[in-house]
Design a protein around this motif. Sequence first.
Motif, short mmCIF file in Angstrom:
data_model
loop_
_atom_site.label_atom_id
_atom_site.label_comp_id
_atom_site.label_asym_id
_atom_site.label_seq_id
_atom_site.Cartn_x
_atom_site.Cartn_y
_atom_site.Cartn_z
N ARG A 120 -66.56 33.66 -3.25
CA ARG A 120 -67.44 33.42 -2.10
C ARG A 120 -66.62 33.14 -0.85
O ARG A 120 -66.96 33.60 0.24
N ALA A 138 -66.22 28.10 -12.34
CA ALA A 138 -66.72 27.59 -11.06
C ALA A 138 -65.70 27.83 -9.95
O ALA A 138 -66.06 28.22 -8.83
N PRO A 167 -74.02 32.30 -7.50
CA PRO A 167 -74.02 31.31 -8.59
C PRO A 167 -75.43 31.04 -9.09
O PRO A 167 -76.40 31.07 -8.33
N LYS A 182 -77.75 28.37 -11.67
CA LYS A 182 -77.81 27.17 -12.50
C LYS A 182 -78.06 27.57 -13.94
O LYS A 182 -78.56 28.66 -14.23
N SER A 206 -73.86 27.57 -17.04
CA SER A 206 -73.93 28.13 -15.69
C SER A 206 -73.76 29.63 -15.77
O SER A 206 -73.52 30.20 -16.84
N ALA A 235 -73.46 33.54 -13.08
CA ALA A 235 -73.37 34.18 -11.76
C ALA A 235 -73.94 35.58 -11.87
O ALA A 235 -73.92 36.20 -12.95
N MET A 290 -65.77 31.59 -9.01
CA MET A 290 -66.91 31.96 -8.17
C MET A 290 -66.73 31.43 -6.74
O MET A 290 -67.06 32.10 -5.77
#
Length: 260
Positions: A159, A152, A167, A169, A184, A186, A155
């Motif tokens: 960004r 997380a 990303p 879900k 999760s 990407a 990512m």
Amino acid sequence: GMTRTRYGVSPWVDQFPTKKRLELPRFSASAARSLTGSTIPVVIVGGGLAGCLTAYALAASGVKVVLFETDRIGMAGASRGPGVLQAEATASFRGLDERNGRRAARALFQASRRAVLDLASTARRLGIKADLETHDALRVTPPFSVEDKLFAREMAARRDAGLDAIPLKGVIAARDSRIERVTSGARFHDWGHVDPYRLLTGFARAALDRGAVMFERTPVRRIKVKRKSVEVHVGGGIVSAETVAICTGEPTDLFRSLKR
């Protein structure tokens, strides 16, 4: 049907017609005489993907280049790779950012993405049939993984740097990847897949058409750096070069000669 593989045999080479494989000469005394008396602008050591693409880029730009391959062109690491074209400089943007700074890390990632697109467009322009396709790539994390939080953060860092990182879900990542129990994921644009041996062969032929000189079964035994040139010692003679590009898949003893 399903492709059969054999241990120690590249499936890419195995599926390639034997009659269409490149047959390049060994470096010989006559070749040595033809190159004696002039300093070659660039000598490339290694006839894999890096070496053949470099030879094409130089030859297409009008630079005289000579390439030496120890074994057969494309028969080593290049023919045993998965054929994945990664549109990222490394799996960890955060690590690259910490080592080199945000500006350099972003530039390297942007260059890696452009490289895949440039490679695909150049291969199409040259008519190289290597099953090269560009597409999205997915990266997912399994449940209860210690990497979940790090993923997380990775990512988010991409960004924040304005890089491509969409990303997903867990439900969407599981559906798109067809992997059950995903926490999760990407999505990344402009990755690709290719037959690496056909790609290499196509670029090697394109380099030869533009004047590159290539020798296989010709190991480079020594590189001697002189004040105004570099001596490349191979079986059969010595070639004088302005620049030597090492494009081998693994480090060799030649690296020590080029520290200067």
